[in-house]
Design a protein around this motif. Structure first.
Motif, short mmCIF file in Angstrom:
data_model
loop_
_atom_site.label_atom_id
_atom_site.label_comp_id
_atom_site.label_asym_id
_atom_site.label_seq_id
_atom_site.Cartn_x
_atom_site.Cartn_y
_atom_site.Cartn_z
N PRO A 36 3.43 -3.37 7.61
CA PRO A 36 2.93 -2.70 6.46
C PRO A 36 3.55 -3.07 5.11
O PRO A 36 2.88 -2.71 4.11
N GLU A 37 4.65 -3.55 5.15
CA GLU A 37 5.41 -4.02 3.94
C GLU A 37 5.05 -5.25 3.61
O GLU A 37 5.29 -5.63 2.29
N LYS A 38 4.11 -6.11 4.23
CA LYS A 38 3.88 -7.21 3.93
C LYS A 38 2.27 -7.42 3.52
O LYS A 38 1.61 -6.93 4.22
N VAL A 39 2.13 -8.34 2.70
CA VAL A 39 0.82 -8.58 2.00
C VAL A 39 0.00 -9.19 3.10
O VAL A 39 -1.26 -8.73 3.27
N ASP A 40 0.70 -10.08 4.09
CA ASP A 40 -0.28 -10.73 5.11
C ASP A 40 -0.80 -9.70 6.05
O ASP A 40 -1.69 -10.05 6.78
#
Lengths: 733, 154
Positions: A36-40
């Protein structure tokens, strides 16, 4: 319609579980991350420039399904119809926490906004290199990065289509200025309604899997009873019917659904006698006598105790809120296909990631090999039976190594869903000679929150001997038990009770409806006792302009003329129907939405029947993503809570719940639904808050205050049944 | 097994009924894959399962499938489609008259039957006609508006 393959299934090496599904867009999912920390984790751009958004939060009938794409469309600069949304699939969507507590937009939507804002910046950076122009000269519009000065741009698909952003969500990227919004703030239509309203939408109840058996669960005649014996021969005449037993958990399956229902009814089983409940007749004695597990001081301003110790004029009152059911229209349902240590569960549960942990832990499965897929169900309004039924489907499927669909019956859902727990509040106020409130005290009694690692003890898990039934949680039930007004000395204490008669869970706006009922009716009692107009009394003790605005708006909508309550008896003119008005105000959890509510009611003296004729509501949830969705939530909040206030009370005897159909647990019907006048206050520059709960909280108080105004009878216990109202009328004359 | 032929949404469809008392709802949902009608209570109390039989809205959970042989049965799917909704369905879409949408089948079927016998009902008549259709989400105000819109545009 494009069929795509679950993207993360490949990543996680669970190709055996791959399920195909369709999304209504040309978008193509690409392998990415669940971090959940990543844009993807939230966003994928297809080569054709369309986007897929992956949301851990789910729709539940609220319209998040259009609101979340609106947020992304706005931030990225693309048309919302080019965005597909995948919701609540543990294999495809990041864990954003459950869809409860009005967090869908407030938390989930805002995480996705930040991811989209980060993605936009990434797209601009890529385009700057491609176009050989400085990033600050570029903008995004209609799915492309374009020079602000004009000239050719480059489409999102050409920049990252089919690939990854490889960006961490950057909290420092500033989302767009609301002054420039084109999509957010518009009431775009919900994309699912045409299919829902023509019978083409797949609810979880509609999921069918090859080789699936239909199951029904056999409930014990008493909560906690143990199963002595089962007579499988009693269903031998039903084609393909089969008993599934795990210790005290008992179910039947059959290839045809109606045969499963017949088998459920025909099966003979012998159970132990259990009669351990206190019964609903003495509910509030039970609550008052329950040991306190923990005390908490929610608010302590000044020194209320010394003011009370000085004596003088003190008012006291106790308010009671009953046990209530989620009462979903469609009984809970789930489909599970569990084999070889993993599998798939289709569920309408509000928190698929959390439920995956629970099911895998209870059944000893590897969570990575268990996939939960959110599928719309009947509205749930909190923790209804969806978690239970999903576990039951998984348990039976594991026992049989076949796909299984469990459909609860009406009596399962009203009888066995975890309940909104009872609340008891003791209130005190000390007044000086001028009628000012010198001290306020709340003592609120609610069941403690001490969830077991596996959450609310699931009925089947307890029956199967997998958990011991301890642990319970029903949400933030203490919030709003303190008054929102500028009183010099305020103390609010919570007695977290060690037990509660029926298994509790979060029911829409947990605790807040009962707490505001108590606080805002008691405020009205004080206003009446001090000859103050209820609206003026409140306005003069608030300073937050947003609070003052919602109350003022409701006053205007009602054409409020200041006077004391109740209406003078001379107004009654001996009429058979008494009419009155009431208001209430609260700020949700004291830090979210501002809502003021006004009501006009009629009370039929002979029968005690209360009818709400008009409702006035001013609602401020900060920035609104989709105002019509907000309005629908506010409408539903009001109507549902009028139902809870006038009609709803779970009754139980020594063994089990006895209100298990719509005649014993009635809800508000069309002839009794009032006219609603709702003012939505849009504040685009304020934090976007949730809209699914806040408007429920002041309903019961406004209704009780209106009944008092009409009759002079103060109702301090819900529901306001005709019998209770008649008794109050008799006592007040 | 008992073979039963039913005329549903303009088509004759045959099912091996199994239990002769099988309610119509289970035949529609499980044998004909018509998911418009919903299981809500199985007691005839909520209306989620309503279908139209010879012009009347009936509760398919309480209606034996065998009892409607030879009659004309219409389900939510038979009224219209997302591309070509019926006037009542179009009015519900225009008013966004559903939240979860689970009970809405009953609202649309009951309203369709109402407008069949009373094309211009008053608001009070609409509310009375829907008195035994339950909704938990609280979409009532929009449902009434949708039925009145359908009547007006009819």
């Amino acid at each position: 319609m494009n069929t795509i393959i679950g993207r993360r299934a490949f990543l996680q090496g669970t190709a055996g579980l791959v399920v195909t599904f369709t999304i209504p867009c040309g978008a193509q999912a690409s392998p990415a991350t669940l971090d959940p920390e990543k844009v993807d984790a939230y966003l994928a751009i297809a080569p054709d420039g369309s986007a897929t958004v992956y949301a851990g939060k789910v729709d539940l009938g609220t319209g998040a399904r259009v609101a979340i794409p609106q947020i992304v469309a706005e931030e990225l600069g693309m048309r919302p119809e080019r965005i597909a949304l995948v919701e609540g699939d543990t294999a495809l969507t990041p864990n954003q926490g459950g869809t409860g507590g009005s967090t869908g937009i407030m938390v989930g939507g805002m995480q996705i906004r930040q991811a989209a804002a980060t993605a936009r910046q990434g797209l601009i950076t890529l385009a700057a290199a491609r176009l050989n122009q400085p990033a600050e000269t570029l903008d995004t519009a209609d799915g492309a990065v374009v020079p602000r000065a004009g000239g050719p741009g480059v489409g999102f698909g050409a920049l990252v289509g089919g690939g990854r952003f490889d960006l961490a969500v950057d909290k420092n990227v500033k989302p767009k200025n609301p002054d420039n919004y084109k999509v957010v703030g518009k009431s775009l239509p919900r994309p699912d309604l045409p299919a829902k309203l023509t019978g083409r939408h797949d609810y979880v109840q509609d999921i069918r899997v090859d080789g699936m058996l239909h199951a029904r669960v056999i409930r014990a005649p008493a909560i906690g009873a143990s199963l002595r014996s089962v007579d499988a021969a009693s269903i031998a005449h039903i084609p393909g019917a089969q008993v599934v037993r795990v210790k005290d958990f008992l179910a039947v399956v059959a290839p045809r659904e109606w045969d499963a229902v017949r088998a459920m009814r025909a099966l003979r089983a012998s159970w132990s006698e259990t009669a351990g409940l206190s019964g609903s007749q003495t509910l509030f004695d039970t609550v008052r006598n329950t040991p306190v597990a923990r005390s908490e001081t929610l608010r302590n301003i000044g020194d209320a105790a010394s003011v009370f110790a000085q004596g003088g004029r003190v008012m006291t009152a106790s308010y009671r809120w009953p046990i209530q059911s989620h009462a979903s229209m469609g009984p809970s349902c789930a489909v599970a296909d569990i084999r070889a240590g993993g599998g798939t569960v289709w569920t309408a549960a509000q928190g698929t990631h959390r439920l995956r942990q629970v099911i895998s832990q209870l059944l000893g499965l590897d969570a990575a090999k268990l996939r939960l897929i959110y599928q719309d169900g009947s509205g749930s309004y909190g923790g209804n039976g969806n978690d239970d039924v999903a576990f039951e489907a998984a348990l039976i499927s594991r026992e049989l190594s076949r796909p299984v669909r469990v459909q609860w019956m009406r009596e399962d859902d009203l009888g066995w869903d975890p309940k909104g727990p009872p609340q008891l509040l003791d209130l005190r106020a000390a007044l000086n000679a001028a009628g000012d409130v010198m001290a306020w005290e709340t003592v609120a009694m609610v069941p403690q929150n001490n969830p077991a690692p596996t959450g609310t003890p699931l009925i089947a898990a307890v029956a199967a001997g997998l958990v011991d039934g301890s642990g319970m949680s029903s949400g933030q039930t203490a919030a709003n038990s303190d008054p929102p007004y500028l009183f010099a000395n305020v103390r609010a204490d919570i007695k977290w009770l060690a037990a509660t008669p029926l298994r509790p869970s979060a029911l829409r706006a947990p605790g807040k409806i009962g707490n505001v009922f108590a606080v805002e009716c008691f405020v009205d009692e004080i206003a009446a006792a001090t000859q103050a107009d209820p609206l003026q009394f409140r306005l003069s003790r608030l300073k937050d302009p947003r609070a003052i605005e919602v109350l003022t708006r409701v006053g205007q909508m009602m054409a409020w003329k200041p006077r004391t309550t109740p209406r003078p008896v001379s107004d009654w003119r001996g009429g058979a129907v008494l009419r009155g008005r009431g208001i209430s105000y609260m700020r949700y959890k004291q830090n979210e939405n501002y809502v003021a509510m006004g009501m006009e009611v009629e009370v039929e003296r002979s029968s005690g029947k209360v009818r709400v004729t008009r409702v006035f509501c001013a609602h401020d949830c900060g920035q609104m993503i989709n105002p019509d969705n907000v309005r629908a939530q506010v409408e539903g909040s009001i109507i549902q809570t009028i139902s809870r206030t006038l009609l709803e009370e779970v009754k139980f005897d020594a063994s089990r719940v006895t209100t298990t159909d719509w005649s014993s647990y009635p809800i508000l019907a069309f002839p009794d639904v009032p006219k609603l006048e709702i003012a939505l206050i849009d504040r685009p520059h304020e934090r976007a808050l949730g809209a699914g709960e806040a408007a429920t909280a002041p309903v019961a108080a406004a209704l009780g205050n209106a009944v008092f105004d009409a009759t002079g009878a103060r109702l301090r216990e819900a529901p306001f049944t005709p019998a209770r109202v008649k008794a109050a009328l008799a006592a007040s004359v | 097994m008992t073979a039963l032929t039913l005329r549903v949404n303009g088509r004759d469809r045959t099912v091996d009924l199994g239990d002769p008392d099988t309610p119509l709802l289970y035949v529609l949902r499980d044998d004909f894959a018509l998911h418009g009608p919903k299981f809500g209570c199985g007691l005839g109390q909520c209306g989620s399962c309503a279908v139209i039989v010879d012009g009347q809205a009936v509760r398919s959970c309480m209606t034996k499938a065998a009892s409607v042989a030879g009659k004309t049965i219409v389900t939510l799917e038979g009224l219209g489609s997302p591309d070509k909704p019926s006037k009542v369905q179009a009015a519900f879409i225009a008013e966004a008259a559903a939240q979860c949408g689970y009970c809405t089948n009953g609202m649309i079927m009951t309203a369709t039957a109402l407008l069949g016998r009373n094309p211009r009902p008053s608001e009070a008549e609409v509310r009375t006609a829907l008195a035994s259709n339950l909704c938990r989400c609280g979409s009532h105000v929009r449902v009434v508006a949708a039925v009145l819109r359908a009547a007006k545009e009819g």
